[in-house]
Enzyme design. Structure first.
Site, short mmCIF file in Angstrom:
data_model
loop_
_atom_site.label_atom_id
_atom_site.label_comp_id
_atom_site.label_asym_id
_atom_site.label_seq_id
_atom_site.Cartn_x
_atom_site.Cartn_y
_atom_site.Cartn_z
N HIS A 11 62.94 76.16 49.09
CA HIS A 11 64.19 76.91 48.96
C HIS A 11 64.87 76.50 47.65
CE1 HIS A 11 67.53 79.28 50.43
NE2 HIS A 11 68.33 78.34 49.97
N ASN A 57 54.94 79.82 41.73
CA ASN A 57 54.66 78.57 42.46
C ASN A 57 53.24 78.56 42.99
OD1 ASN A 57 57.14 76.68 42.81
ND2 ASN A 57 57.96 78.76 42.95
C1 GRF Z 1 61.25 80.36 44.44
O1 GRF Z 1 62.43 80.24 43.76
C2 GRF Z 1 61.37 79.75 45.80
O2 GRF Z 1 62.26 78.69 45.85
C3 GRF Z 1 61.88 80.89 46.63
O3 GRF Z 1 61.25 82.03 46.10
C4 GRF Z 1 60.91 81.81 44.74
C5 GRF Z 1 59.48 82.14 44.53
O4 GRF Z 1 59.15 82.27 43.19
N1 GRF Z 1 61.68 80.65 48.02
P1 GRF Z 1 57.68 82.54 42.71
O5 GRF Z 1 57.21 83.85 43.33
O6 GRF Z 1 56.84 81.39 43.17
O7 GRF Z 1 57.75 82.63 41.23
#
Ligand code: GRF
Length: 193
Positions: free
Chosen positions: A109, A14
């Site tokens: 989340h 992300n």
């Molecule tokens: C995501 O699924 C988010 O919803 C949760 O942690 C994960 C992070 O994934 N809070 P990334 O490290 O961004 O791939």
């Protein structure tokens, strides 16, 4: 120009999407927000590599100072951070830090809060619980951070269907598609409010 810190404990997919989105906005609008700091509690986390590849400074934080020291508020203020994004950050944020960034801190989340949130509800634990309870849909929740885990005001939710043959892994993929689709645009909007 607003400066964003992304807090992450993991792979940082992300974070990468957000960095790329804001960089592309910046080409059109010089006032677009920027990710200027990555905050991480795990030296081996993939997100630190993403920070390095994008020439973004990173701050590796220590448990003692985070929970019993100043919660890194001085460092964040000194770095002129306006807005904090929690994206897979697995430590509970100290109240002092939440207060210092009141309505300037959001979390994503991987489920439809208020269901499937709270302590221990992260990663595949969330998707396992959704499947065990035979939910027909799941999704993502972007929300402000307050003093209670996964509780602050909901800003945006997006949904996906859960099929009978979904496993935690296949459901995680569906949810990740939603995260990558919606989170960067939400960040660019919210950080400039
Ligand atoms: C995501 O699924 C988010 O919803 C949760 O942690 C994960 C992070 O994934 N809070 P990334 O490290 O961004 O791939």
């Amino acid at each position: 120009m607003k400066q964003i810190a992304i807090f992450s404990s993991g792979t940082g997919s992300n974070a990468k999407k957000i960095i790329d989105h804001l960089l592309s906005l910046k080409k059109k609008n010089n006032a677009a927000p920027v990710v200027s700091l990555i905050v991480c509690n795990k030296p081996e986390a993939g997100v630190l590599k993403i920070a390095a590849e994008n020439n973004i400074p990173s701050l590796l934080i220590e448990k003692e100072k985070f929970f019993r020291g100043n919660a890194y508020i001085e460092e964040l203020k000194a770095a002129d951070i306006d807005f904090i994004i929690l994206a897979g950050f697995l430590w509970k944020v100290p109240v002092a830090l939440i207060k210092a960034f009141h309505r300037k801190m959001i979390n994503i989340h991987p489920a439809l809060l208020p269901k499937y949130g709270g302590k221990g509800m992260y990663g595949n634990f969330v998707h396992e619980a959704v499947i065990t309870n035979k939910e027909k849909e799941s999704g993502i929740t972007i929300h402000y951070v307050d003093e209670v885990y996964d509780h602050g005001q909901i800003i945006l939710q997006a949904t996906c269907l859960v099929s009978d043959d979904d496993t935690p892994e296949t459901l995680a993929k569906k949810v990740q598609v939603l995260e990558h689709r919606h989170f960067p645009a939400a960040v660019s909007l919210l950080a400039t409010l």
